[in-house]
Design a protein around this motif. Structure first.
Motif, PDB file in Angstrom:
ATOM      1  N   MET A   1      -4.159  -2.091   1.792  1.00  0.00           N
ATOM      2  CA  MET A   1      -3.338  -3.231   2.206  1.00  0.00           C
ATOM      3  C   MET A   1      -4.095  -4.544   2.004  1.00  0.00           C
ATOM      4  N   LEU A   2      -5.365  -4.547   2.382  1.00  0.00           N
ATOM      5  CA  LEU A   2      -6.177  -5.750   2.197  1.00  0.00           C
ATOM      6  C   LEU A   2      -6.422  -6.020   0.719  1.00  0.00           C
TER       7      LEU A   2
ATOM      8  N   ALA B   1       0.846  -1.199   0.000  1.00  0.00           N
ATOM      9  CA  ALA B   1       0.000   0.000   0.000  1.00  0.00           C
ATOM     10  C   ALA B   1       0.882   1.250   0.000  1.00  0.00           C
ATOM     11  N   HIS B   2       1.862   1.259  -0.899  1.00  0.00           N
ATOM     12  CA  HIS B   2       2.818   2.352  -1.093  1.00  0.00           C
ATOM     13  C   HIS B   2       4.001   2.265  -0.128  1.00  0.00           C
ATOM     14  N   THR B   3       3.765   2.473   1.169  1.00  0.00           N
ATOM     15  CA  THR B   3       4.893   2.558   2.110  1.00  0.00           C
ATOM     16  C   THR B   3       4.761   1.610   3.295  1.00  0.00           C
ATOM     17  N   GLY B   4       3.764   0.754   3.300  1.00  0.00           N
ATOM     18  CA  GLY B   4       3.556  -0.131   4.436  1.00  0.00           C
ATOM     19  C   GLY B   4       4.630  -1.193   4.567  1.00  0.00           C
ATOM     20  N   VAL B   5       4.821  -1.645   5.796  1.00  0.00           N
ATOM     21  CA  VAL B   5       5.811  -2.678   6.105  1.00  0.00           C
ATOM     22  C   VAL B   5       5.102  -3.806   6.859  1.00  0.00           C
ATOM     23  N   VAL B   6       5.335  -5.036   6.414  1.00  0.00           N
ATOM     24  CA  VAL B   6       4.722  -6.202   7.057  1.00  0.00           C
ATOM     25  C   VAL B   6       5.821  -7.210   7.366  1.00  0.00           C
ATOM     26  N   ALA B   7       5.800  -7.753   8.565  1.00  0.00           N
ATOM     27  CA  ALA B   7       6.801  -8.750   8.954  1.00  0.00           C
ATOM     28  C   ALA B   7       6.116  -9.930   9.629  1.00  0.00           C
ATOM     29  N   ILE B   8       6.706 -11.095   9.449  1.00  0.00           N
ATOM     30  CA  ILE B   8       6.165 -12.324  10.039  1.00  0.00           C
ATOM     31  C   ILE B   8       7.179 -12.910  11.017  1.00  0.00           C
ATOM     32  N   LEU B   9       6.704 -13.206  12.218  1.00  0.00           N
ATOM     33  CA  LEU B   9       7.488 -13.910  13.228  1.00  0.00           C
ATOM     34  C   LEU B   9       6.913 -15.306  13.366  1.00  0.00           C
ATOM     35  N   LYS B  10       7.737 -16.317  13.144  1.00  0.00           N
ATOM     36  CA  LYS B  10       7.294 -17.704  13.276  1.00  0.00           C
ATOM     37  C   LYS B  10       7.644 -18.215  14.674  1.00  0.00           C
ATOM     38  N   GLY B  11       6.624 -18.646  15.403  1.00  0.00           N
ATOM     39  CA  GLY B  11       6.840 -19.189  16.732  1.00  0.00           C
ATOM     40  C   GLY B  11       7.454 -20.571  16.687  1.00  0.00           C
TER      41      GLY B  11
END
Length: 435
Positions: A187-188, A83-93
């Motif tokens: 984003m969605l 969505a232009h400047t968004g940041v998404v990160a995933i942490l795996k447990g």
């Protein structure tokens, strides 16, 4: 040695080993409070840096770089440019389990800061063609800094987590610039939840309306939907001394404004949910002795019930058209649909309220009234069970009832509240993932 003595010695040894094992396990998994104590000063430092360098919606370029650098340093899977400047990160447990989402918004407002701080914003930018000051007058700098702290906390205990975490750093909560898309909706639209939808999603917002360190959590509808409208009233221009020779759109506009007030007072069931229709501007005419061709009205609709929201929009257009028609004018209504109602999932709130209370104590957890402001966290909560809560940031020695509100150039954050926000969100995440 007597057999009974050997048995007693073995039993004592086993008990001792079990106790040592429990102690070691406890020592190996720090509490949310212990984790937050380690990261608190970092959160304050990040917040001050972000506050000094605010960026408007869809322009959060520096902010996203700061976030990206930190998340990568934690070893997380990071996606940028969402969505232009968004940041998404995933942490795996370390263990199988659900996926939860934690969201922070990133954008600042076209507001010139007047607070006397060593890290006060001096930033300038263009907004709707005008030169403006830029300020984190809604506290999104604190949201980013706190979620960065939460991410660091959870990485430290990732092996004990029964599930995964999606960190969502979202641009443009305050609304995308004209002609652009942005925020949670974009984003969605770009597939944020497409690969794997979180089983629960959590968000937090600072507010000056509560003392520092207090938490506000409400079940069910919490924040209003928001729709903007424009009504163009068209008449026929004439000289002000001869009104009968034309059609006066100013008088028609006045009739429309009066008529629209009956929607809330007489036509919808306000015992079901409150609602607001407000006019924010009337534009038309240029001279005292000229009746113009056209008048423009603009305003906003706020509701807490989706069927009522649809009903109000229909009645608004109907009243405008019919009131104008009685005077020989015409009225065209355009409604720009904004954010939906922000609804906190009742089951999720019931599950998490004791968790929040365990952090802040019963005296510091309140259920706030309905808030007629709007939030695009609502889009996430339409997709999956959501919980959105508020963190008070007004210094305890000040009256929070008269403190400068969010969006004010005098908006001020007591940074002692940040550790409460970090610890609360960390504990919520830990509890959601089996801790």
């Amino acid at each position: 040695m007597h057999p009974s003595s050997i048995a007693l010695l073995l039993t004592s040894s086993l008990v001792g080993l079990a106790s040592l094992s429990t102690d070691m396990a406890h020592a190996a998994t720090p509490t949310a409070a212990e984790l937050t104590a380690q990261v608190e000063q970092k959160v304050i430092t990040w917040r001050r840096d972000l506050h000094q360098h605010p960026e408007l919606s869809n322009r959060e370029f520096r902010t996203s770089k700061v976030i990206e650098k930190h998340l990568k340093s934690l070893g997380l899977e990071v996606e940028t440019g969402v969505a232009h400047t968004g940041v998404v990160a995933i942490l795996k447990g370390g263990k199988p389990g659900p996926l939860i989402g934690l969201r922070a918004d990133m954008d600042a407002l076209p507001v010139t800061e007047v607070v006397d701080l060593p890290f006060a914003s001096k930033a300038k930018d263009k907004y709707r063609g005008q030169d403006v000051g830029v300020m984190h007058a809604c506290g999104h700098d604190t949201h980013v800094a706190m979620l960065m702290g939460v991410a660091e906390n959870l990485v430290k205990v990732k092996d004990s987590l029964a599930g995964d975490v999606m960190f969502i750093f979202q641009p443009a909560e305050e609304g995308a610039p004209e002609g652009e898309e942005g925020g949670a909706q974009l984003m969605l639209k770009q597939g944020l939840f497409a690969k794997r939808k979180p089983d629960q999603v959590f968000g937090m917002h600072v507010t000056s309306s509560m003392p520092a360190g207090m938490i506000g959590l409400r079940s069910g509808p919490a924040m209003a939907s928001e729709d903007s409208f424009t009504i163009k009233v068209t008449g026929r221009q004439t000289h002000g001394s001869r009104p009968w020779a034309g059609v006066d759109p100013i008088v028609a506009a006045a009739q429309i404004i009066t008529g629209v007030q009956t929607i809330i007072s007489r036509q919808v069931d306000v015992t079901k949910a409150p609602a607001v229709v407000s006019f924010g501007a009337i534009n038309g005419g240029i001279r005292s002795n000229i009746i113009p061709d056209e008048v423009e009205l603009i305003g906003t609709i706020r509701t807490f019930d989706q069927p009522m929201r649809a009903e109000i929009k229909l009645k608004l257009a109907e009243i405008a058209e019919l009131q104008a028609k009685t005077l020989g004018a015409t009225a065209t209504t355009t409604i720009e649909e904004g954010y939906p109602v922000t609804v906190n999932n009742p089951e999720l709130v019931a599950l998490m309220r004791p968790v929040v209370e365990s952090v802040v104590g019963k005296a510091n957890l309140i259920e706030p009234g309905l808030i007629t402001g709007a939030e695009d966290f609502s889009y996430y909560a339409l997709e999956t069970p959501g919980m959105f809560f508020f963190l008070g940031v007004t210094p305890r020695d000040q009256d929070h009832k008269t403190a400068p509100s969010n969006h004010s150039p005098s908006f001020f954050v007591d940074e002692s509240a940040l550790k409460v926000g970090v610890q609360t969100m960390t504990q919520v995440a830990l509890s959601a993932l089996g801790q």
